[in-house]
Design a protein around this motif. Structure first.
Motif, PDB file in Angstrom:
ATOM      1  N   THR A 100       0.812  -1.231   0.000  1.00  0.00           N
ATOM      2  CA  THR A 100       0.000   0.000   0.000  1.00  0.00           C
ATOM      3  C   THR A 100       0.836   1.269   0.000  1.00  0.00           C
ATOM      4  N   ASP A 135      -5.593  -0.546   5.687  1.00  0.00           N
ATOM      5  CA  ASP A 135      -6.336   0.714   5.786  1.00  0.00           C
ATOM      6  C   ASP A 135      -6.308   1.472   4.465  1.00  0.00           C
ATOM      7  N   ASN A 136      -5.218   1.332   3.736  1.00  0.00           N
ATOM      8  CA  ASN A 136      -5.059   2.037   2.463  1.00  0.00           C
ATOM      9  C   ASN A 136      -5.158   1.068   1.297  1.00  0.00           C
TER      10      ASN A 136
END
Length: 221
Positions: free
Chosen positions: A126, A168-169
Motif C-alpha cells: 500500500t 487501511d489504504n
C-alpha cells in the motif's frame, strides 16, 4: 548500506478466506514458459518463471529462495527503459527499473497462486514507491506477469485483497507485462547467504526471514 524497513504480514485469519477462493494446480505447466533439463537424462522437469518486486531485492531473494519448488531466485532489474543498467544507475531512480527477482520454480511443487500468497504477505503493497525508509520507484511493489494466466491470477488476487479491507489504504501494486529482466551484479546474488553478519542483514533481513519461516513453515525446503 540500505535504510532499515519493516515487514508486514497479513493476519492469517483474514487471509484464509481469500486464499481458499483460489485453485492451486497440482501439476502441469499452466502459468510460465521456461523449460530446463534435470540431471536425469531420461526425464524432463518443466519450470515456470515469475517476476516480483517487493522493495530491496536482497530481502525478496532471501525469502523466495527458501520455498520448496523454487529452483532459483535471481536478483535483478526490470520495468525500465535503460538497457543493461548498473546498480548505481538504478539507485538514482531515473532508469524506471524496479529491484526485483526472477523466480524459476516447479509448478508441480508450488503454484503461481502460492507464490502470490508469499508476495502479498511479505511486504507492504500500500506504500507507493517505497518500502519502509527505502524510497524511490526502484522500490515499488510490482508483479511482472509473463502470460495472460498470470495477469488474471494477480489482478483477481489484488481485487479480493482490496475488497477484504485487510489494509487501511488501497493496494498500489503495479501489475504489468514482463518485457526483459537484467540480472544484477554478481555480488547481489545470494546476498543474504553470503553476508548474513552484515548490519543490514542482521537488522532487517533476518527478522523478516524469521517471521516468514513461522508463517510458511510448511512451504520451506
Amino acid at each position: 548500506m540500505k535504510a532499515s524497513r519493516y515487514m508486514l504480514f497479513i493476519p492469517v485469519i483474514l487471509l484464509a478466506g481469500i486464499i481458499a477462493s483460489f485453485s492451486f494446480p497440482k501439476n502441469g505447466n499452466q502459468d510460465g514458459h521456461a523449460q530446463k533439463k534435470t540431471a536425469n537424462m531420461n526425464e524432463k522437469a518443466e519450470y515456470d518463471t515469475a517476476t516480483f518486486g517487493t522493495g530491496c531485492f536482497w530481502c525478496t531473494e532471501a525469502i523466495f529462495s527458501e520455498l520448496k519448488g523454487v529452483k532459483e531466485a535471481i536478483s535483478g532489474y526490470s520495468g525500465g527503459t535503460v538497457k543493461n543498467p548498473s546498480y548505481r544507475e538504478v539507485c538514482t531512480g531515473k532508469t524506471g527499473h524496479a529491484e526485483c527477482i526472477q523466480v524459476i520454480y516447479d509448478p508441480k511443487v508450488i503454484s503461481y497462486p502460492e507464490l502470490l500468497k508469499v508476495f502479498w504477505q511479505t511486504h507492504d503493497p500500500t506504500t507507493l514507491n517505497r518500502q519502509g525508509h527505502d524510497v524511490g520507484t526502484q522500490y515499488r511493489s510490482v508483479i511482472f506477469y509473463h502470460n495472460e494466466k498470470q495477469k488474471e491470477l494477480a489482478e483477481d488476487y489484488k481485487k479480493k485483497l482490496d475488497s477484504a479491507g485487510i489494509w487501511d489504504n488501497p493496494i498500489v501494486t503495479e501489475i504489468t507485462k514482463f518485457k526483459i529482466f537484467y540480472p544484477a551484479e554478481d555480488y547481489h546474488q545470494e546476498y543474504y547467504e553470503n553476508n548474513s553478519n552484515q548490519p543490514y542483514c542482521r537488522l532487517v533481513i533476518t527478522p523478516k526471514l524469521e517471521k516468514f519461516r513461522k508463517v510458511f513453515k510448511d512451504k520451506l525446503k
